[in-house]
Design a protein around this motif. Structure first.
Motif, PDB file in Angstrom:
ATOM      1  N   SER A   1      -9.457  26.049   3.297  1.00 54.51           N
ATOM      2  CA  SER A   1      -9.579  25.472   4.639  1.00 54.51           C
ATOM      3  C   SER A   1     -10.499  24.259   4.640  1.00 54.51           C
ATOM      4  N   ASN A   2     -10.031  23.189   5.233  1.00 51.29           N
ATOM      5  CA  ASN A   2     -10.805  21.964   5.456  1.00 51.29           C
ATOM      6  C   ASN A   2     -11.247  21.291   4.164  1.00 51.29           C
ATOM      7  N   LEU A   3     -10.479  21.498   3.107  1.00 50.08           N
ATOM      8  CA  LEU A   3     -10.633  20.714   1.889  1.00 50.08           C
ATOM      9  C   LEU A   3      -9.451  19.756   1.841  1.00 50.08           C
ATOM     10  N   ASP A   4      -9.701  18.478   2.112  1.00 50.03           N
ATOM     11  CA  ASP A   4      -8.638  17.491   2.267  1.00 50.03           C
ATOM     12  C   ASP A   4      -8.706  16.457   1.151  1.00 50.03           C
ATOM     13  N   PHE A   5      -7.542  16.077   0.668  1.00 48.84           N
ATOM     14  CA  PHE A   5      -7.423  15.129  -0.443  1.00 48.84           C
ATOM     15  C   PHE A   5      -6.618  13.915   0.015  1.00 48.84           C
ATOM     16  N   GLN A   6      -7.030  12.747  -0.445  1.00 49.34           N
ATOM     17  CA  GLN A   6      -6.302  11.520  -0.130  1.00 49.34           C
ATOM     18  C   GLN A   6      -6.344  10.592  -1.332  1.00 49.34           C
ATOM     19  N   ALA A   7      -5.204  10.038  -1.691  1.00 50.26           N
ATOM     20  CA  ALA A   7      -5.114   9.074  -2.786  1.00 50.26           C
ATOM     21  C   ALA A   7      -4.344   7.862  -2.288  1.00 50.26           C
TER      22      ALA A   7
ATOM     23  N   ILE B   1      -7.892   4.381  -4.849  1.00 47.30           N
ATOM     24  CA  ILE B   1      -8.963   5.145  -4.204  1.00 47.30           C
ATOM     25  C   ILE B   1      -8.546   6.612  -4.148  1.00 47.30           C
ATOM     26  N   VAL B   2      -9.444   7.476  -4.520  1.00 47.20           N
ATOM     27  CA  VAL B   2      -9.224   8.920  -4.413  1.00 47.20           C
ATOM     28  C   VAL B   2     -10.378   9.496  -3.604  1.00 47.20           C
ATOM     29  N   LYS B   3     -10.052  10.284  -2.604  1.00 47.76           N
ATOM     30  CA  LYS B   3     -11.078  10.776  -1.690  1.00 47.76           C
ATOM     31  C   LYS B   3     -10.907  12.273  -1.453  1.00 47.76           C
ATOM     32  N   LEU B   4     -12.003  13.006  -1.531  1.00 49.68           N
ATOM     33  CA  LEU B   4     -12.047  14.423  -1.197  1.00 49.68           C
ATOM     34  C   LEU B   4     -12.993  14.608  -0.018  1.00 49.68           C
ATOM     35  N   SER B   5     -12.522  15.297   1.010  1.00 47.80           N
ATOM     36  CA  SER B   5     -13.353  15.591   2.174  1.00 47.80           C
ATOM     37  C   SER B   5     -13.375  17.099   2.374  1.00 47.80           C
ATOM     38  N   ALA B   6     -14.564  17.644   2.583  1.00 43.07           N
ATOM     39  CA  ALA B   6     -14.696  19.090   2.741  1.00 43.07           C
ATOM     40  C   ALA B   6     -15.634  19.403   3.891  1.00 43.07           C
ATOM     41  N   GLN B   7     -15.374  20.535   4.509  1.00 44.04           N
ATOM     42  CA  GLN B   7     -16.253  21.069   5.551  1.00 44.04           C
ATOM     43  C   GLN B   7     -16.454  22.552   5.250  1.00 44.04           C
ATOM     44  N   PRO B   8     -17.269  22.868   4.249  1.00 48.92           N
ATOM     45  CA  PRO B   8     -17.433  24.271   3.846  1.00 48.92           C
ATOM     46  C   PRO B   8     -18.069  25.140   4.925  1.00 48.92           C
ATOM     47  N   LEU B   9     -18.915  24.535   5.758  1.00 56.25           N
ATOM     48  CA  LEU B   9     -19.523  25.217   6.889  1.00 56.25           C
ATOM     49  C   LEU B   9     -19.235  24.412   8.142  1.00 56.25           C
ATOM     50  N   ASN B  10     -19.388  25.045   9.289  1.00 59.71           N
ATOM     51  CA  ASN B  10     -19.084  24.355  10.541  1.00 59.71           C
ATOM     52  C   ASN B  10     -19.806  23.021  10.670  1.00 59.71           C
TER      53      ASN B  10
ATOM     54  N   GLN C   1       0.837  -1.192   0.000  1.00 59.32           N
ATOM     55  CA  GLN C   1       0.000   0.000   0.000  1.00 59.32           C
ATOM     56  C   GLN C   1       0.872   1.242   0.000  1.00 59.32           C
ATOM     57  N   THR C   2       0.505   2.219  -0.805  1.00 53.02           N
ATOM     58  CA  THR C   2       1.139   3.526  -0.730  1.00 53.02           C
ATOM     59  C   THR C   2       0.074   4.590  -0.905  1.00 53.02           C
ATOM     60  N   GLY C   3       0.208   5.690  -0.188  1.00 55.03           N
ATOM     61  CA  GLY C   3      -0.825   6.719  -0.254  1.00 55.03           C
ATOM     62  C   GLY C   3      -0.294   8.065   0.193  1.00 55.03           C
ATOM     63  N   ALA C   4      -1.098   9.089  -0.057  1.00 57.34           N
ATOM     64  CA  ALA C   4      -0.727  10.451   0.317  1.00 57.34           C
ATOM     65  C   ALA C   4      -1.969  11.219   0.735  1.00 57.34           C
ATOM     66  N   LYS C   5      -1.785  12.161   1.650  1.00 57.64           N
ATOM     67  CA  LYS C   5      -2.848  13.052   2.110  1.00 57.64           C
ATOM     68  C   LYS C   5      -2.385  14.500   1.926  1.00 57.64           C
TER      69      LYS C   5
END
Length: 561
Positions: A402-408, A446-455, A390-394
Motif C-alpha cells: 500500500s502506498n508504494l508508488d513507482f514512476q519511470a 528518471i526513476v522515482k519511488l514514493s512511499a507512505q509507510p505511516l500516515n 516523453q514516455t513514462g509509466a506509473k
C-alpha cells in the motif's frame, strides 16, 4: 543565527497549526491524490483529462466517496485534504460558536488559521501563515553551507451561493543561500532558477519577493475560467515537453471546456523576453497562445492534440503588443503564423495516458517543432528536424504494498528544438525554459519511488541520469543545447545529433523524507548526491539539508544539475 532558528522552531512547535487550499493549486503535478485514485479506480476523475488544469474537491469526491479499494493511508490523505484542507464549507467537527466574537474565527478547524465563513451571505475567506526554514551542508567541502528563510501569507476563498467563484493568493519574502550547483546558473546566465527579480543577500545569499495568485469562475457545468499570475503544468509526468514549472510564474488567462468525453482548453500567457535586470528598466514582453483538444476514447484512455505559438511584436512600429489574430480560440495557429509572415514559433503536439489494471498508467508527450519528411527518411541529421518526446509509466501500490508508488520516465529533445532566430520566439520566460529545465539537445531518464509507510511519514527517492550537449563557449558555435541562442549560428545544416558539442551529464540520487507533526506542519530532510559527473561543474556533490515547513510545498524538485 542558530539561536534564532531554535527559537522560531520551538515557537512553531508550540503553536503548530496549518492550512492549505480550496482547490488543488495550479502547477500541482506530481503523483497527486486525484492521479492515484483515478489509476486505482480505472476511470478518470472529472477534470483530470484537461492537461494543465486544476481539479476541484467535488470532482475527486465523485470518485472516492467510499472507502472501497483505499488503504488506511489513502483514507488519511483523503480526510486530511478533502475534509480539512479542501473543504468548501465549515467543518462541523470544529464549531466555535461558543467562543467570543474576537477569536471565533481563529483556528476554526485544523485547516485554517483565520476563517471567515458566512453561509447566509455566501462567502468564505481564509488566511494562513506560510513559513519554511532550513539549513544545509556540503558533505564534501564542509565549509560551505546553505539556508532557506521563507515567510509569507496565503489568502483564499469563494463567493456565491453555488461556490463557483473563488480566488487564491500567496506572497512570500525569501532569503536563501544555495549550493554551488545551483549558484552556477545565476553566475553563468544571470538568473535565479524559478525566480524573476533578485538581489544579493550578504556575501553568498539571495533575497527575493515572490507573489502568485489567480481567480477562477465555474460559469456553468461546462466552462471554467481562470486568470492570474502563476505556473501551469501541462502533462502527466515529472517533466513537461510543453509547459513546465521551471521558469517563474507568468500572467495567464485560461478557458477549460468540458463536453462529455471532450475537453478543450485555451491558454493565453504573457512572458518576459530575458535581459539582464538593471533596475528601473521596462523589460520586453512576449506572448504564448496554446490550445488542446482531449478526448476520452474509453473510460481509461485519453488522447490529446495540441498546438502552441510563441511570438512578440517588438519592432519599430509594433512594440510589445498582442497580435489579435491569435485570440481566435479555434483556428490553427500555424496557418495564422504563415499568413502573418512566418516569423513566430509554432509547434504541434500529441499527448496520451492510459490507466489499466487499476495499478498502472502509461503516458507520454510528443512535440513537433519543425521537420521535412524527406530529410527524416534520409536520416541526414538535418538541423530543422526538431522534436521532443516523453514516455513514462506509473505503478501504484507496487507489488501489492500500500502506498508504494513507482514512476519511470524517459525524455529526449533534439538540438535546436524550442529555439528561434529571435529571442521573442524562443521557448523561455525570464531566460528560463518554459518546457524542460535542460532546454534541448539531451536525453534523460528518471526513476522515482514514493512511499507512505505511516500516515504522517512521506518518503521520495529519485534517481536521475542525463547526457546533454552544450556549446564550448558562450559566443562560439551553437550546438543546439541553449534555447536562448539564435539557431542561425548553428554548427551546420546536416549531421546534427543528440548530445553534440561539449558532452556533459550526471547521475543523481535524491532522497527526501518528511514527517507531518501536525496538520500541514512538516519536518523534513533531504540528501542530494551526484554518483558521477563528467565534463560538468561540480562533481562529487553530496548535500544534506534539514528544515521545517508550514503551509508550503517542499522544494524537493530535481530542477538543478
Amino acid at each position: 543565527m542558530k539561536s534564532n532558528l531554535l527559537f522560531i522552531f520551538t515557537l512553531l512547535i508550540v503553536s503548530g497549526l496549518n492550512a492549505q487550499d480550496n482547490i488543488i493549486p495550479a502547477g500541482h503535478r506530481m503523483m497527486s491524490m486525484a492521479d492515484r485514485y483515478e489509476i486505482l479506480s480505472g476511470k478518470f476523475v472529472k477534470g483530470t483529462q484537461m492537461t494543465g488544469g486544476f481539479v476541484q474537491r467535488k470532482h475527486i469526491l465523485e470518485l472516492i466517496s467510499n472507502d472501497s479499494g483505499l488503504s488506511l493511508q489513502d483514507i488519511f490523505n483523503r480526510d486530511k485534504y478533502l475534509n480539512k484542507d479542501l473543504q468548501l464549507g465549515r467543518n462541523t467537527e470544529f464549531p466555535n460558536f461558543n467562543r467570543s466574537p474576537f477569536y471565533r474565527n481563529i483556528f476554526a478547524s485544523p485547516a485554517y488559521f483565520m476563517d471567515y465563513y458566512d453561509s447566509a451571505k455566501n462567502y468564505r475567506i481564509t488566511l494562513n501563515p506560510v513559513l519554511a526554514i532550513g539549513v544545509g551542508k556540503d558533505l564534501v567541502n564542509t565549509s560551505k553551507t546553505s539556508y532557506r528563510n521563507t515567510r509569507g501569507v496565503e489568502i483564499k476563498g469563494f463567493i456565491g451561493k453555488k461556490q463557483n467563484f473563488g480566488f487564491y493568493s500567496i506572497a512570500t519574502e525569501n532569503q536563501t543561500a544555495l549550493p554551488d550547483f545551483v549558484n552556477y546558473y545565476t553566475d553563468s546566465f544571470g538568473y535565479l532558477p524559478n525566480q524573476t527579480f533578485w538581489k544579493k543577500f550578504k556575501k553568498t545569499g539571495y533575497d527575493y519577493f515572490q507573489a502568485r495568485g489567480y481567480v477562477w469562475w465555474d460559469i456553468n457545468s461546462f466552462v471554467t475560467l481562470r486568470f492570474g499570475q502563476d505556473k501551469v503544468f501541462w502533462g502527466n509526468g515529472i517533466r513537461s515537453m510543453v509547459l513546465g514549472d521551471f521558469s517563474p510564474a507568468n500572467l495567464f488567462f485560461q478557458i477549460n471546456t468540458n463536453l462529455g468525453i471532450f475537453n478543450y482548453q485555451n491558454y493565453y500567457g504573457q512572458f518576459t523576453d530575458f535581459s539582464t535586470l538593471t533596475g528601473a528598466t521596462l523589460l520586453k514582453r512576449k506572448f504564448g497562445t496554446f490550445h488542446r483538444l482531449g478526448v476520452n476514447i474509453s473510460k481509461n484512455v485519453n488522447i490529446g492534440v495540441f498546438e502552441a505559438v510563441i511570438f512578440d511584436r517588438q519592432d519599430s512600429t509594433q512594440s510589445d503588443r498582442y497580435d489579435l489574430a491569435y485570440l481566435n480560440p479555434l483556428i490553427f495557429y500555424r496557418a495564422i503564423e504563415q499568413q502573418l509572415g512566418s516569423r513566430d514559433n509554432a509547434v504541434l503536439g500529441l499527448d496520451w495516458k492510459w490507466n489499466f489494471l487499476k495499478r498502472f498508467q502509461f503516458y507520454g508527450q510528443f512535440v513537433l517543432d519543425e521537420f521535412v519528411l524527406k530529410e527524416i527518411k534520409a536520416q541526414s541529421g538535418w538541423w530543422a528536424n526538431k522534436f521532443s518526446f516523453q514516455t513514462g509509466a506509473k505503478y501504484v501500490n507496487m507489488f501489492g504494498v500500500s502506498n508504494l508508488d513507482f514512476q519511470a520516465e524517459f525524455n529526449v529533445v533534439r538540438p535546436y528544438t524550442y529555439s528561434h532566430f529571435r529571442s521573442g520566439g524562443n521557448w523561455a520566460n525570464f531566460g528560463q525554459p518554459l518546457a524542460h529545465p535542460l532546454g534541448a539537445n539531451f536525453k534523460e531518464i528518471i526513476v522515482k519511488l514514493s512511499a507512505q509507510p505511516l500516515n504522517r511519514l512521506y518518503v521520495d527517492f529519485t534517481f536521475l541520469e542525463y547526457i546533454k550537449g552544450e556549446d564550448f563557449s558562450v559566443n562560439g558555435v551553437n550546438y543546439g543545447g541553449n534555447i536562448l541562442r539564435d539557431y542561425s549560428k548553428r554548427v551546420g545544416d546536416y549531421g546534427n545529433k543528440i548530445g553534440q558539442g561539449k558532452a556533459v551529464g550526471a547521475g543523481i540520487l535524491d532522497l527526501n523524507i518528511a514527517y507531518m507533526l501536525w496538520h500541514n506542519f512538516f519536518v523534513e530532510s533531504r540528501i542530494y548526491y551526484k554518483l558521477y559527473d563528467f565534463n560538468d561543474r561540480y562533481p562529487n556533490t553530496k548535500w544534506f539539508n534539514v528544515g521545517i515547513r508550514w503551509n508550503i510545498d517542499s522544494e524537493q524538485r530535481l530542477m538543478y544539475y
